[in-house]
Enzyme design. Structure first.
Site, PDB file in Angstrom:
ATOM      1  N   ASP A 125      61.614  49.828  56.352  1.00 27.21           N
ATOM      2  CA  ASP A 125      62.401  48.590  56.461  1.00 27.21           C
ATOM      3  C   ASP A 125      63.908  48.847  56.294  1.00 27.21           C
ATOM      4  O   ASP A 125      64.300  49.789  55.603  1.00 27.21           O
ATOM      5  CB  ASP A 125      61.909  47.606  55.394  1.00 27.21           C
ATOM      6  CG  ASP A 125      62.369  46.187  55.679  1.00 27.21           C
ATOM      7  OD1 ASP A 125      62.748  45.892  56.833  1.00 27.21           O
ATOM      8  OD2 ASP A 125      62.347  45.374  54.737  1.00 27.21           O
ATOM      9  N   GLY A 126      64.699  47.984  56.911  1.00 28.50           N
ATOM     10  CA  GLY A 126      66.153  48.038  56.746  1.00 28.50           C
ATOM     11  C   GLY A 126      66.903  48.498  57.987  1.00 28.50           C
ATOM     12  O   GLY A 126      68.127  48.646  57.949  1.00 28.50           O
ATOM     13  N   HIS A 169      66.666  50.555  64.959  1.00 28.37           N
ATOM     14  CA  HIS A 169      65.270  50.975  65.168  1.00 28.37           C
ATOM     15  C   HIS A 169      65.218  52.398  65.719  1.00 28.37           C
ATOM     16  O   HIS A 169      64.332  53.173  65.379  1.00 28.37           O
ATOM     17  CB  HIS A 169      64.557  50.011  66.116  1.00 28.37           C
ATOM     18  CG  HIS A 169      64.424  48.619  65.578  1.00 28.37           C
ATOM     19  ND1 HIS A 169      64.088  48.359  64.272  1.00 28.37           N
ATOM     20  CD2 HIS A 169      64.594  47.397  66.166  1.00 28.37           C
ATOM     21  CE1 HIS A 169      64.043  47.043  64.082  1.00 28.37           C
ATOM     22  NE2 HIS A 169      64.356  46.450  65.214  1.00 28.37           N
ATOM     23  N   TRP A 202      56.249  39.517  65.689  1.00 28.80           N
ATOM     24  CA  TRP A 202      56.358  38.838  66.988  1.00 28.80           C
ATOM     25  C   TRP A 202      57.338  37.676  66.901  1.00 28.80           C
ATOM     26  O   TRP A 202      57.756  37.139  67.931  1.00 28.80           O
ATOM     27  CB  TRP A 202      54.981  38.348  67.458  1.00 28.80           C
ATOM     28  CG  TRP A 202      54.015  39.467  67.694  1.00 28.80           C
ATOM     29  CD1 TRP A 202      52.976  39.815  66.883  1.00 28.80           C
ATOM     30  CD2 TRP A 202      54.001  40.399  68.783  1.00 28.80           C
ATOM     31  NE1 TRP A 202      52.315  40.908  67.405  1.00 28.80           N
ATOM     32  CE2 TRP A 202      52.918  41.287  68.574  1.00 28.80           C
ATOM     33  CE3 TRP A 202      54.790  40.581  69.929  1.00 28.80           C
ATOM     34  CZ2 TRP A 202      52.616  42.327  69.449  1.00 28.80           C
ATOM     35  CZ3 TRP A 202      54.481  41.617  70.798  1.00 28.80           C
ATOM     36  CH2 TRP A 202      53.415  42.481  70.561  1.00 28.80           C
ATOM     37  N   LEU A 250      47.989  66.965  58.637  1.00 30.07           N
ATOM     38  CA  LEU A 250      48.454  65.632  58.215  1.00 30.07           C
ATOM     39  C   LEU A 250      47.876  64.603  59.169  1.00 30.07           C
ATOM     40  O   LEU A 250      47.900  64.801  60.386  1.00 30.07           O
ATOM     41  CB  LEU A 250      49.990  65.555  58.286  1.00 30.07           C
ATOM     42  CG  LEU A 250      50.581  64.140  58.115  1.00 30.07           C
ATOM     43  CD1 LEU A 250      50.500  63.679  56.665  1.00 30.07           C
ATOM     44  CD2 LEU A 250      52.027  64.078  58.599  1.00 30.07           C
ATOM     45  N   GLU A 274      50.336  52.887  43.500  1.00 28.93           N
ATOM     46  CA  GLU A 274      51.596  52.846  42.768  1.00 28.93           C
ATOM     47  C   GLU A 274      52.682  52.462  43.777  1.00 28.93           C
ATOM     48  O   GLU A 274      52.589  52.794  44.962  1.00 28.93           O
ATOM     49  CB  GLU A 274      51.917  54.228  42.176  1.00 28.93           C
ATOM     50  CG  GLU A 274      50.902  54.710  41.173  1.00 28.93           C
ATOM     51  CD  GLU A 274      50.850  53.845  39.917  1.00 28.93           C
ATOM     52  OE1 GLU A 274      51.913  53.346  39.493  1.00 28.93           O
ATOM     53  OE2 GLU A 274      49.752  53.664  39.370  1.00 28.93           O
TER      54      GLU A 274
HETATM   55  C1  IPE Z   1      57.866  44.840  57.232  1.00 33.46           C
HETATM   56  O1  IPE Z   1      59.220  44.585  57.337  1.00 33.46           O
HETATM   57  C2  IPE Z   1      57.333  45.315  58.548  1.00 33.46           C
HETATM   58  C3  IPE Z   1      57.777  46.626  58.988  1.00 33.46           C
HETATM   59  C4  IPE Z   1      58.573  47.428  58.331  1.00 33.46           C
HETATM   60  C5  IPE Z   1      57.277  47.062  60.272  1.00 33.46           C
HETATM   61  P1  IPE Z   1      59.768  43.109  57.663  1.00 33.46           P
HETATM   62  O2  IPE Z   1      61.250  43.223  57.743  1.00 33.46           O
HETATM   63  O3  IPE Z   1      59.068  42.543  58.837  1.00 33.46           O
HETATM   64  O4  IPE Z   1      59.305  42.307  56.381  1.00 33.46           O
HETATM   65  P2  IPE Z   1      59.914  40.980  55.730  1.00 33.46           P
HETATM   66  O5  IPE Z   1      60.025  39.954  56.833  1.00 33.46           O
HETATM   67  O6  IPE Z   1      61.243  41.329  55.152  1.00 33.46           O
HETATM   68  O7  IPE Z   1      58.929  40.597  54.668  1.00 33.46           O
HETATM   69  C1  IPE Z   2      62.074  47.330  59.991  1.00 36.17           C
HETATM   70  O1  IPE Z   2      63.433  47.040  59.964  1.00 36.17           O
HETATM   71  C2  IPE Z   2      61.553  47.525  61.380  1.00 36.17           C
HETATM   72  C3  IPE Z   2      60.702  46.433  61.862  1.00 36.17           C
HETATM   73  C4  IPE Z   2      60.308  45.429  61.152  1.00 36.17           C
HETATM   74  C5  IPE Z   2      60.266  46.490  63.261  1.00 36.17           C
HETATM   75  P1  IPE Z   2      63.968  45.557  60.098  1.00 36.17           P
HETATM   76  O2  IPE Z   2      64.186  45.263  61.558  1.00 36.17           O
HETATM   77  O3  IPE Z   2      63.081  44.600  59.413  1.00 36.17           O
HETATM   78  O4  IPE Z   2      65.362  45.662  59.370  1.00 36.17           O
HETATM   79  P2  IPE Z   2      66.025  44.563  58.427  1.00 36.17           P
HETATM   80  O5  IPE Z   2      65.034  44.253  57.354  1.00 36.17           O
HETATM   81  O6  IPE Z   2      66.315  43.375  59.286  1.00 36.17           O
HETATM   82  O7  IPE Z   2      67.260  45.222  57.909  1.00 36.17           O
HETATM   83 MG    MG Z   3      63.045  43.952  57.501  1.00 39.11          MG
END
Ligand code: IPE
Ligand code: IPE
Ligand code: MG
Length: 247
Positions: free
Chosen positions: A27-28, A44, A76, A137, A213
């Site tokens: 995430d991020g 991405h 989605w 792996l 954990e």
């Molecule tokens: C979780 O991240 C899904 C993935 C990393 C693929 P999201 O960005 O979708 O989660 P929320 O919306 O912050 O909970």
């Molecule tokens: C995770 O990164 C990737 C996917 C959910 C596809 P995000 O796209 O959720 O990135 P943030 O959370 O908006 O920074």
């Molecule tokens: Mg996110």
């Protein structure tokens, strides 16, 4: 051992303390791109590069199973442009990782893949097929994955067996549910790592993480390095896992 000497990679914790299965909530990416004044897809793409590095590092330090959250059943809700950008990167990524098939990585695609374009589904099947005999792996890619959807899928399959008279409801156990999850045959996740500062699971491996954990960090996924994974593993090795028992 020869393997680590050759690559000069020293695992951060002893092999007997190494988690068997690590889950990554990647995430991020969006925030990382925004900080640079770039579109979300740029984040991405950077995140995909980090996946490759971390996946190889997991293999080199002796982690047996690594699950990566690529796209959730809730994602989605993103814009069409972002979803199409992710499809494009998935297409490239599925081809990009092919050389690693020779390096002992097995891929399993987890989730309902039927919602993706046909060519992506075909590439997923090919990657699984090409890598099925690898043993170093197992890289589980969670695409259109949601823990609730997965449990629902398991329950539906079990109900079908009951309907056909092949299974008595009294014989349904936790193992039965487990055997009908997408991750059937994969050990429960030991450690879940979530970067980006969010303190939640977001529907990731909710059944399999009952005794996992957790390790949270503010680092955004595109900035995540093998040193950060080392930190998470060291923290994990210090935890006392009791599984309900007493010391
Ligand atoms: C979780 O991240 C899904 C993935 C990393 C693929 P999201 O960005 O979708 O989660 P929320 O919306 O912050 O909970
Ligand atoms: C995770 O990164 C990737 C996917 C959910 C596809 P995000 O796209 O959720 O990135 P943030 O959370 O908006 O920074
Ligand atoms: Mg996110």
């Amino acid at each position: 051992m020869a393997l680590f000497e050759k690559k000069e990679i020293k695992p951060p914790i002893p092999p007997e303390q190494m988690p068997k299965h690590v889950g990554f909530i990647m995430d991020g990416n969006g925030r990382w791109a925004k900080k640079r004044g770039m579109p979300r897809t740029f984040g991405h793409k950077a995140g995909g590069e980090v996946y490759k590095k971390i996946m190889q590092y997991c293999r080199d330090i002796g982690i047996q199973y690594a699950s990566f959250y690529v796209f959730s059943t809730e994602n989605w809700a993103r814009s069409q442009a972002e979803i199409e950008g992710i499809f494009r990167l998935m297409r490239e990524g599925l081809i990009d990782v092919q050389p690693h098939v020779k390096e002992g990585v097995r891929w399993i695609l987890v989730g309902d893949r039927t919602k993706f374009p046909q060519d992506i589904q075909d590439s997923m099947t090919k990657l699984e097929e090409d890598s099925k005999d690898n043993t170093r792996l197992t890289s589980l890619m969670c695409c259109n994955y949601g823990g609730r959807a997965e449990i629902t899928h398991s329950v539906r399959e079990i109900a079908e067996l009951v309907k056909q008279g092949k299974l008595d409801p009294a014989d349904i156990t936790e193992d039965t549910v487990n055997e009908h999850l997408y991750t059937a045959g994969v050990p429960d996740v030991d450690l879940i790592i979530r970067p980006s500062g969010e303190l939640r699971l977001s529907n990731f491996l909710i059944w399999q993480s009952a005794y996992a954990e957790y390790y949270f960090t503010d680092i955004l996924w595109p900035d995540f390095t093998s040193n950060d994974l080392d930190d998470a593993l060291r923290a994990y090795a210090k935890r006392g896992r009791r599984f309900g028992g007493a010391e």
